[in-house]
Design a protein around this motif. Structure first.
Motif, PDB file in Angstrom:
ATOM      1  N   LEU B 240       0.616  -1.286   0.106  1.00 23.40           N
ATOM      2  CA  LEU B 240      -0.085   0.033   0.062  1.00 23.40           C
ATOM      3  C   LEU B 240       0.931   1.415  -0.100  1.00 23.40           C
ATOM      4  CD1 LEU B 240      -3.094   1.144   0.578  1.00 23.40           C
ATOM      5  CD2 LEU B 240      -2.151   1.368   3.062  1.00 23.40           C
ATOM      6  N   VAL B 241       1.808   1.260   0.956  1.00 26.76           N
ATOM      7  CA  VAL B 241       2.583   2.279   0.921  1.00 26.76           C
ATOM      8  C   VAL B 241       3.452   2.631  -0.323  1.00 26.76           C
ATOM      9  CG1 VAL B 241       4.363   3.589   2.258  1.00 26.76           C
ATOM     10  CG2 VAL B 241       2.567   2.346   3.420  1.00 26.76           C
ATOM     11  N   LEU B 245       3.590   5.934  -2.557  1.00 29.19           N
ATOM     12  CA  LEU B 245       4.871   6.390  -2.915  1.00 29.19           C
ATOM     13  C   LEU B 245       5.027   6.694  -4.361  1.00 29.19           C
ATOM     14  CD1 LEU B 245       7.707   5.382  -0.583  1.00 29.19           C
ATOM     15  CD2 LEU B 245       6.452   7.628  -0.689  1.00 29.19           C
ATOM     16  N   TYR B 261      17.301  12.533  -9.694  1.00 29.07           N
ATOM     17  CA  TYR B 261      17.130  11.859  -8.571  1.00 29.07           C
ATOM     18  C   TYR B 261      15.820  10.941  -8.305  1.00 29.07           C
ATOM     19  CZ  TYR B 261      16.910  10.545  -3.516  1.00 29.07           C
ATOM     20  OH  TYR B 261      16.666   9.815  -2.546  1.00 29.07           O
ATOM     21  N   PRO B 280       7.354  -4.152  12.300  1.00 28.45           N
ATOM     22  CA  PRO B 280       8.220  -4.128  13.591  1.00 28.45           C
ATOM     23  C   PRO B 280       8.024  -5.685  13.733  1.00 28.45           C
ATOM     24  CG  PRO B 280       5.884  -3.582  14.207  1.00 28.45           C
ATOM     25  CD  PRO B 280       5.886  -3.849  12.602  1.00 28.45           C
ATOM     26  N   MET B 285       1.990  -7.035   9.051  1.00 34.24           N
ATOM     27  CA  MET B 285       0.912  -5.981   8.955  1.00 34.24           C
ATOM     28  C   MET B 285       0.133  -6.017   7.952  1.00 34.24           C
ATOM     29  SD  MET B 285       1.589  -4.809  12.042  1.00 34.24           S
ATOM     30  CE  MET B 285       0.062  -3.299  11.798  1.00 34.24           C
ATOM     31  N   VAL B 287      -3.586  -4.314   5.706  1.00 33.12           N
ATOM     32  CA  VAL B 287      -4.489  -3.456   5.725  1.00 33.12           C
ATOM     33  C   VAL B 287      -5.597  -4.116   5.148  1.00 33.12           C
ATOM     34  CG1 VAL B 287      -5.281  -1.303   4.276  1.00 33.12           C
ATOM     35  CG2 VAL B 287      -2.809  -1.749   4.859  1.00 33.12           C
TER      36      VAL B 287
ATOM     37  N   ILE C 190       2.227   1.328  15.087  1.00 36.91           N
ATOM     38  CA  ILE C 190       1.753  -0.182  14.750  1.00 36.91           C
ATOM     39  C   ILE C 190       2.227  -0.867  16.012  1.00 36.91           C
ATOM     40  CG2 ILE C 190       2.364  -2.035  13.689  1.00 36.91           C
ATOM     41  CD1 ILE C 190       2.393  -0.118  11.031  1.00 36.91           C
ATOM     42  N   SER C 237      -5.231   3.675   7.926  1.00 39.12           N
ATOM     43  CA  SER C 237      -4.118   3.376   6.802  1.00 39.12           C
ATOM     44  C   SER C 237      -3.632   4.765   6.276  1.00 39.12           C
ATOM     45  CB  SER C 237      -4.539   2.685   5.582  1.00 39.12           C
ATOM     46  OG  SER C 237      -5.989   3.102   5.394  1.00 39.12           O
ATOM     47  N   LEU C 240      -0.878   6.115   8.580  1.00 41.22           N
ATOM     48  CA  LEU C 240       0.294   5.138   8.368  1.00 41.22           C
ATOM     49  C   LEU C 240       1.060   5.662   7.151  1.00 41.22           C
ATOM     50  CD1 LEU C 240       1.922   2.635   8.717  1.00 41.22           C
ATOM     51  CD2 LEU C 240       0.509   1.714   6.763  1.00 41.22           C
ATOM     52  N   VAL C 241       0.370   6.041   5.881  1.00 42.20           N
ATOM     53  CA  VAL C 241       0.972   6.519   4.632  1.00 42.20           C
ATOM     54  C   VAL C 241       1.548   7.798   5.001  1.00 42.20           C
ATOM     55  CG1 VAL C 241       0.567   7.009   2.201  1.00 42.20           C
ATOM     56  CG2 VAL C 241      -0.478   4.959   3.266  1.00 42.20           C
ATOM     57  N   CYS C 244       4.663   7.832   6.629  1.00 39.21           N
ATOM     58  CA  CYS C 244       5.750   7.202   5.675  1.00 39.21           C
ATOM     59  C   CYS C 244       6.121   8.329   4.701  1.00 39.21           C
ATOM     60  CB  CYS C 244       5.173   6.285   4.767  1.00 39.21           C
ATOM     61  SG  CYS C 244       4.871   4.636   5.932  1.00 39.21           S
ATOM     62  N   LEU C 245       5.228   9.286   4.251  1.00 35.99           N
ATOM     63  CA  LEU C 245       5.520  10.293   3.316  1.00 35.99           C
ATOM     64  C   LEU C 245       6.422  11.353   3.987  1.00 35.99           C
ATOM     65  CD1 LEU C 245       2.482  11.242   1.270  1.00 35.99           C
ATOM     66  CD2 LEU C 245       4.770  10.013   0.501  1.00 35.99           C
ATOM     67  N   PHE C 248       9.626   9.979   4.073  1.00 36.05           N
ATOM     68  CA  PHE C 248      10.118   9.956   2.670  1.00 36.05           C
ATOM     69  C   PHE C 248      10.555  11.507   2.174  1.00 36.05           C
ATOM     70  CE2 PHE C 248       9.749  10.000  -1.972  1.00 36.05           C
ATOM     71  CZ  PHE C 248      10.223   8.821  -2.284  1.00 36.05           C
ATOM     72  N   ILE C 249       9.715  12.383   2.441  1.00 35.39           N
ATOM     73  CA  ILE C 249      10.160  13.751   2.076  1.00 35.39           C
ATOM     74  C   ILE C 249      11.420  14.282   2.811  1.00 35.39           C
ATOM     75  CG2 ILE C 249       9.349  16.061   2.165  1.00 35.39           C
ATOM     76  CD1 ILE C 249       6.550  15.185   1.920  1.00 35.39           C
ATOM     77  N   LYS C 251      13.813  12.301   3.531  1.00 35.76           N
ATOM     78  CA  LYS C 251      15.053  11.643   3.169  1.00 35.76           C
ATOM     79  C   LYS C 251      15.359  12.413   1.612  1.00 35.76           C
ATOM     80  CE  LYS C 251      16.072   7.412   1.039  1.00 35.76           C
ATOM     81  NZ  LYS C 251      15.165   6.152   0.317  1.00 35.76           N
ATOM     82  N   LEU C 252      14.279  12.818   1.017  1.00 34.54           N
ATOM     83  CA  LEU C 252      14.306  13.551  -0.041  1.00 34.54           C
ATOM     84  C   LEU C 252      15.314  14.835   0.016  1.00 34.54           C
ATOM     85  CD1 LEU C 252      11.182  13.605  -2.257  1.00 34.54           C
ATOM     86  CD2 LEU C 252      13.208  12.140  -2.970  1.00 34.54           C
ATOM     87  N   GLU C 255      18.932  14.451   0.716  1.00 33.41           N
ATOM     88  CA  GLU C 255      19.659  13.942  -0.473  1.00 33.41           C
ATOM     89  C   GLU C 255      19.680  15.170  -1.548  1.00 33.41           C
ATOM     90  OE1 GLU C 255      19.859  10.214  -1.389  1.00 33.41           O
ATOM     91  OE2 GLU C 255      18.998   9.269   0.273  1.00 33.41           O
ATOM     92  N   ASN C 259      14.460  21.763  -1.526  1.00 28.02           N
ATOM     93  CA  ASN C 259      14.033  22.638  -2.551  1.00 28.02           C
ATOM     94  C   ASN C 259      12.620  23.418  -2.024  1.00 28.02           C
ATOM     95  OD1 ASN C 259      11.843  21.159  -3.618  1.00 28.02           O
ATOM     96  ND2 ASN C 259      13.460  20.084  -4.698  1.00 28.02           N
ATOM     97  N   TYR C 261       9.954  23.582  -2.960  1.00 30.12           N
ATOM     98  CA  TYR C 261       8.394  22.866  -3.120  1.00 30.12           C
ATOM     99  C   TYR C 261       8.453  21.692  -2.233  1.00 30.12           C
ATOM    100  CZ  TYR C 261       5.032  19.604  -5.287  1.00 30.12           C
ATOM    101  OH  TYR C 261       4.077  19.047  -5.281  1.00 30.12           O
ATOM    102  N   LEU C 262       9.506  20.977  -1.957  1.00 30.96           N
ATOM    103  CA  LEU C 262       9.203  19.899  -0.971  1.00 30.96           C
ATOM    104  C   LEU C 262       9.280  20.390   0.669  1.00 30.96           C
ATOM    105  CD1 LEU C 262      12.263  17.492  -1.928  1.00 30.96           C
ATOM    106  CD2 LEU C 262       9.779  16.912  -2.078  1.00 30.96           C
ATOM    107  N   LEU C 265       5.562  20.879   0.833  1.00 26.43           N
ATOM    108  CA  LEU C 265       4.702  19.637   1.121  1.00 26.43           C
ATOM    109  C   LEU C 265       4.934  19.333   2.436  1.00 26.43           C
ATOM    110  CD1 LEU C 265       5.636  17.312  -1.848  1.00 26.43           C
ATOM    111  CD2 LEU C 265       3.641  17.910  -0.983  1.00 26.43           C
TER     112      LEU C 265
END
Lengths: 311, 311, 311, 311
Positions: B240-241, B245, B261, B280, B285, B287, C190, C237, C240-241, C244-245, C248-249, C251-252, C255, C259, C261-262, C265
């Motif tokens: 799902l994630v 993404l 990138y 974990p 896990m 959904v 979780i 859910s 959770l996402v 995760c985002l 993820f952002i 991490k973006l 690296e 910028n 825009y990020l 976000l």
């Protein structure tokens, strides 16, 4: 053969002794009683000769009965004590047959969707199985761990397959050295419902306890020793009424100083007549405590834990 | 091979077409869609050549998907319509393999005590079995009735025995001519949870849907044709994630007019990283809709009825 | 107010401190951590002022969190230890409110037929109720026994009645001095699913954990103190996402050396967009361990036993 | 008053007529039988005067009995027919009391974890409740929809609260105009177990059927009309044996051409003696078909559907 209407060797022994007015022991039968605690009594009945076999209508072998009082309100400690006794007796029967690390299959008979018939399948869910771990990740277990597997094959009415056919196939494929079968039994005593365990090293005729006799599961039919753990979960209503009538007729005879007709009645077996009168069309009437769901749950814990300790 | 993370041929076909920008049909694959009603759509995907096999990562054969909308609030009539469609498709696959009165064994895989894994065992309890009646009381059935038996063999974790081992033994003993297996599948789509049935005539790898791949059940391993009825009941949370993404990166690229990138990120498969982050220790896990208990119950009725009509 | 998307004060405190880069303690909040054992940690969060109230979005009062590790494979001893800690914390909150022999009503919220929502009703079945025995057969209980009653009022969707309406009526009639409410909570983690208990002396807004906010149960609405035992059983859910985002952002940004825009976000709350994308029609998607049925069963034992000891 | 040991007015009428050798109708009692189909018979017994009240030991009012044959193997159509008849009778009783859009509360008595006592709580889960929708989203329902709510208050043994206390509180708060109560009844006939429904417009004494008499639920105690739907789910074992003894003594008298002693026995009520002999310690022995789980499930569908149609 006498129609005992009970699968418990200990009850058959009593009935036979009473019917034949035997004061000491039946020839070919040995018996020993152990008071484990205030709540738990163990009786070991051993049939040693063909004579004993004929008397009790059961094959030569060991029949151990564990009676647990007040299982309805048993607590954690009580479950543990009962499981310990079961484990002790079961272990001695297993050790007499196979080595400490040899493969065992535990089989839970019965229909889990019919409360008084659900003990076997429910106990199976609590058995600690190790066979697959030994096969795929042996490093997680101590060396010398016994491979244990467990299955609930269902009942003929819902699978369309005889239990013997299913088990034969599994035994051929996974080759266990011994089978432990958990099943419901018939008893004559209301007090024994979900409160007594009989362990026998002679196998089992499944469903006997609930009126649907099936093919025997034993060394003869499966090729390996079969230890049966039987628990009475119901009393047939016709048996109950028949027993009450016997008591009643006895009372009549005492008070009315008997007459020929009552004597005749007493000697007759009124079971079939009563059964016909009682059982409407296709119902299978049983006598059970209202609390049977709870009783089954408590007994399931005793049985599963007792087996897990023994293995 | 592409990692589809779905067992549904119909989803794999779409993913493959999109990934490879194929406008028409994939070589070696045929597809046909039938609108059965406002609520029910059937898609028949046929893999015809080795090329198709390689593309979709599934063996040559038929993969029929029945999508049922709003199964959450389905009524008696809706269950009946869905069962009718299932019955029609199942019947055509069975008739292509065996005769009208030949013996069938229905197998319900999964663990009935784990809600999203309980569909197989629950459906089995509703199958009309006839084999034992044909054996013991044939006079109660019409001539030409097909012998049907049914079993829930449990899961490796609770039995210690591979499903294949159990079924092999049973097949050897009762010799059915065809097996129908009911199992959970993995899907990528939340909307398909307990709302879609895939019927395949190529067998099944049980447990694939819930992350515990087991030995294949198919003609190759069991010697008789195996028709698989698979129902998605969960979506892995990492899938799902990962899907989210992908959508997100696409959006970033559009708006930020891309950069190297992000392109690299997009091409990478982030599944394993996400899985590690998400899961974990030893949890699995998933959904699932909160209403999964109800959905499973409704689908169980569709599946059991569909099979009963087809047989 | 910040949208925490968690009902756990302990998680809100961490989120608030991180978001506001607070190194020490939030003004108006006190916290204390107790390592009870290798497996069990207790955190006591106290909101002492309006400032703390505003920061964490929860009323002034005590919020005790008990985290139990590995509840999936917990044994009898582990259940006992966890129940002991729960009992200790619960007792201190109760003793601060009412006398040792005053009447308590235990309420199990939730729908027992929806696995992740079934903890309350299941725990209720194990509570030792005494009120009726004190009324009808007081001689069976020690003097000074506290009257305890227990009820599962069901959920609005199946009763058509607000829980508050049902409880108000019962409180008016049987006049308990304190209510203990067991309910599901929302958590962001979780790992906390069916492994954490929050005890709060400020009441509860039932259903908050599973997306169906209902009328508050508290001293304000019921007239007597309400102690809430909340257990996270699902993670939404979309939460959770979203989490995760965020990762993820971050991490973006690291690296790609960021910028504008990020940055934008990251500051946005993507929850609603994700929710829309994820949740088809009228489903309520949740993330849950596949083993949720077992987890709920183990936690039920901890909760029921903890309450029984405390009372 | 005669001890009928049945809650069914239709059985009491027969027993009274037989005991008093009444050929026509009992004074103050009217009765009418309707053959609805081959499988379904409805009997309407009306107690019209105090004389009838005294004869049958039940208050003035309507007692409608619906007998359904072969409910064990009933199919979808059979359930529908039975539900239609129930709906017809129920509707006529409701319409005699309140308006078409007036508020109704449906109450399912009993303990869902005790199979023969679980019918009420199980039926409740299938009732179509509308009250909350009318309160929060009236636009989803047709105008004039009746507000229906539903609750399972549990049993005194597990809640510690009298059902009457719980219902009083709810009635005070949500102010329904009529209550429908579903409960287990005592019957003398094994054939009526889970196959008969009695609808009475005079309220109910809950638990009477399973030996735990509780406070009356009626217009007198709750202030609004109470319609009771009672279903026999067990027969007490002492009742069964008592009835068998009666038949047996009759047979003895016929054949032995009677004697004084037997006459005396026959006139005595042997129930208490039998009960003492039969019932060990604190068990509540019942006679039930082995298939009780299935029977309850089928009857639950009839009851829930019948009520839903009537409302």
């Amino acid at each position: 053969m006498y129609n005992f209407r009970t699968d418990l060797a200990v009850e058959r022994r009593e009935i036979f002794k009473k019917a034949n007015k035997i004061e000491n022991e039946i020839d070919g039968v040995e018996a020993e009683e152990i008071i484990d605690s205030e709540e738990i009594t163990t009786t070991r009945v051993k049939i040693t000769t063909e004579e004993g076999e004929k008397a009790l209508g059961k094959p030569i072998g060991n029949y151990i009965t564990i009676d647990i009082k007040k299982i309805k309100s048993i607590d954690e400690d009580g479950i543990q004590s009962a499981a310990d006794v079961l484990s002790r007796e079961l272990k001695s029967l297993i050790d007499a047959q196979i080595g400490k690390a040899e493969d065992i299959l535990v089989v839970g008979l019965g229909n889990e969707y019919v409360t008084p018939d659900s003990l076997g399948p429910k106990a199976i869910t609590e058995i600690d199985v190790t066979r697959h771990i030994l096969n795929y990740m042996p490093e997680y277990l101590e060396e010398g761990t016994r491979p244990v597997s467990a299955i609930s094959p269902g009942v003929l009415g819902t699978t369309g397959i005889e239990t013997l056919e299913i088990l034969k196939g599994i035994v051929d494929n996974i080759k266990p050295k011994l089978i432990i079968v958990i099943d419901a039994l018939a008893s004559r005593s209301i007090e024994r419902i979900s409160s007594t365990i009989q362990i026998a090293d002679t196998g089992i005729v499944p469903g006997a306890g609930v009126g649907n006799t099936r093919k025997e599961l034993s060394k003869k039919t499966l090729g390996i020793p079969v230890i049966a753990l039987g628990i009475p979960t119901v009393v047939e209503s016709a048996v109950l009424v028949n027993d009450c009538l016997d008591i009643f007729i006895e009372k009549l005879q005492q008070e009315a100083q008997s007459n020929e007709y009552l004597n005749k009645l007493k000697d007759e077996d009124n079971y079939e007549t009563i059964k016909e009168a009682l059982v409407p069309n296709d119902y299978n009437m049983i006598v059970t405590p209202k609390e049977i769901d709870d009783l089954i749950d408590n007994m399931k814990n005793v049985v599963a834990r007792g087996i897990n300790f023994a293995l």
